[in-house]
Design a protein around this motif. Structure first.
Motif, PDB file in Angstrom:
ATOM      1  N   ARG A  27      76.923  16.578  22.812  1.00  0.00           N
ATOM      2  CA  ARG A  27      77.703  17.381  23.769  1.00  0.00           C
ATOM      3  C   ARG A  27      78.750  16.515  24.477  1.00  0.00           C
ATOM      4  NH1 ARG A  27      72.557  19.615  24.345  1.00  0.00           N
ATOM      5  NH2 ARG A  27      72.116  18.421  26.247  1.00  0.00           N
ATOM      6  N   VAL A  28      78.389  15.286  24.841  1.00  0.00           N
ATOM      7  CA  VAL A  28      79.329  14.371  25.491  1.00  0.00           C
ATOM      8  C   VAL A  28      80.490  14.053  24.553  1.00  0.00           C
ATOM      9  CG1 VAL A  28      79.607  11.981  26.307  1.00  0.00           C
ATOM     10  CG2 VAL A  28      77.666  13.347  27.095  1.00  0.00           C
ATOM     11  N   ILE A  29      80.183  13.722  23.317  1.00  0.00           N
ATOM     12  CA  ILE A  29      81.221  13.389  22.327  1.00  0.00           C
ATOM     13  C   ILE A  29      82.124  14.597  22.103  1.00  0.00           C
ATOM     14  CG2 ILE A  29      81.662  12.686  19.931  1.00  0.00           C
ATOM     15  CD1 ILE A  29      80.487  10.470  21.764  1.00  0.00           C
ATOM     16  N   SER A  30      81.533  15.772  21.997  1.00  0.00           N
ATOM     17  CA  SER A  30      82.311  16.995  21.806  1.00  0.00           C
ATOM     18  C   SER A  30      83.294  17.198  22.957  1.00  0.00           C
ATOM     19  CB  SER A  30      81.353  18.193  21.712  1.00  0.00           C
ATOM     20  OG  SER A  30      82.060  19.405  21.663  1.00  0.00           O
ATOM     21  N   ARG A  33      86.128  14.585  22.799  1.00  0.00           N
ATOM     22  CA  ARG A  33      87.063  14.807  21.706  1.00  0.00           C
ATOM     23  C   ARG A  33      87.782  16.155  21.839  1.00  0.00           C
ATOM     24  NH1 ARG A  33      86.728  11.444  17.283  1.00  0.00           N
ATOM     25  NH2 ARG A  33      86.985  13.098  15.729  1.00  0.00           N
ATOM     26  N   GLY A  34      87.307  16.990  22.779  1.00  0.00           N
ATOM     27  CA  GLY A  34      87.952  18.273  23.029  1.00  0.00           C
ATOM     28  C   GLY A  34      87.795  19.272  21.904  1.00  0.00           C
ATOM     29  N   ARG A  35      86.659  19.211  21.211  1.00  0.00           N
ATOM     30  CA  ARG A  35      86.404  20.115  20.090  1.00  0.00           C
ATOM     31  C   ARG A  35      84.916  20.135  19.808  1.00  0.00           C
ATOM     32  NH1 ARG A  35      89.597  17.485  15.686  1.00  0.00           N
ATOM     33  NH2 ARG A  35      88.038  16.426  14.478  1.00  0.00           N
ATOM     34  N   PRO A  36      84.421  21.188  19.195  1.00  0.00           N
ATOM     35  CA  PRO A  36      82.989  21.270  18.917  1.00  0.00           C
ATOM     36  C   PRO A  36      82.540  20.184  17.936  1.00  0.00           C
ATOM     37  CG  PRO A  36      84.081  23.360  18.425  1.00  0.00           C
ATOM     38  CD  PRO A  36      85.146  22.374  18.754  1.00  0.00           C
ATOM     39  N   ALA A  62      87.339  20.871  14.640  1.00  0.00           N
ATOM     40  CA  ALA A  62      85.935  20.556  14.922  1.00  0.00           C
ATOM     41  C   ALA A  62      85.493  19.322  14.147  1.00  0.00           C
ATOM     42  CB  ALA A  62      85.041  21.737  14.563  1.00  0.00           C
ATOM     43  N   ASP A  63      84.400  18.743  14.609  1.00  0.00           N
ATOM     44  CA  ASP A  63      83.715  17.677  13.874  1.00  0.00           C
ATOM     45  C   ASP A  63      82.427  18.262  13.313  1.00  0.00           C
ATOM     46  OD1 ASP A  63      85.269  15.195  14.299  1.00  0.00           O
ATOM     47  OD2 ASP A  63      84.896  15.649  16.404  1.00  0.00           O
TER      48      ASP A  63
END
Length: 167
Positions: A27-30, A33-36, A62-63
């Motif tokens: 959730r932090v990485i999302s 990065r400003g994307r799911p 998304a990633d």
């Protein structure tokens, strides 16, 4: 030496926030990065010849992290951290193998949107070694922090029970 310091700093930054969980880190990485960031089971048949246990695919929106689902939860979390390590290290795309292209055509991700694909089959490249080190360092730091918390709890419990003098 500078490379190791950089990787240790990355791991330190992401292993220290609150009660750690891989889901919380995703959730932090999302958010950063400003994307799911989606985690999916890796459903590549052995006949594809890919032999990967994890893969990160970055699209324009998304990633996607794919992780071997026929392994332990601990191993799955390590694989996810490895893939996140690639993101945190700003690793770049390798050529998309044809076996992977075929597998993805049957899956959830449109290969036309794929910007980056990093399939993990060995740890021989610098990028693979860096991602693996970041994952291992995060887990090591979390384990140390957890051990210290347990030691503190054991000490408090010993004091309450009169087993030690509270020092």
């Amino acid at each position: 030496m500078r490379r190791q310091r950089r990787l240790r700093a990355i791991a330190a930054r992401y292993a220290t926030a609150g009660p750690f969980s891989v889901d919380a880190l995703c959730r932090v990485i999302s958010a950063q990065r400003g994307r799911p960031l989606h985690v999916h089971p890796l459903n590549v048949p052995p006949s594809a010849g890919l032999n990967a246990c994890g893969m990160w695919i970055a699209t324009d929106v998304a990633d996607h992290v794919f992780v071997e689902h026929r392994t332990s939860r601990f191993h799955q979390e390590h694989i996810i951290l490895h893939e996140i390590g690639h993101m945190l290290c700003d690793h770049v795309t390798e050529d998309l193998p044809s076996a992977l292209t075929d597998a993805l055509r049957a899956g959830e991700v449109d290969t036309g949107l794929v910007r980056q694909v990093l399939a993990r089959t060995s740890y021989t490249t610098g990028q693979e070694q860096d991602a693996e080190l970041v994952a291992s360092l995060i887990l090591e730091r979390v384990a140390r922090r957890h051990a210290r918390a347990l030691d503190d709890a054991d000490s408090r419990l010993g004091t309450i029970l009169g087993i030690n003098d509270g020092d």
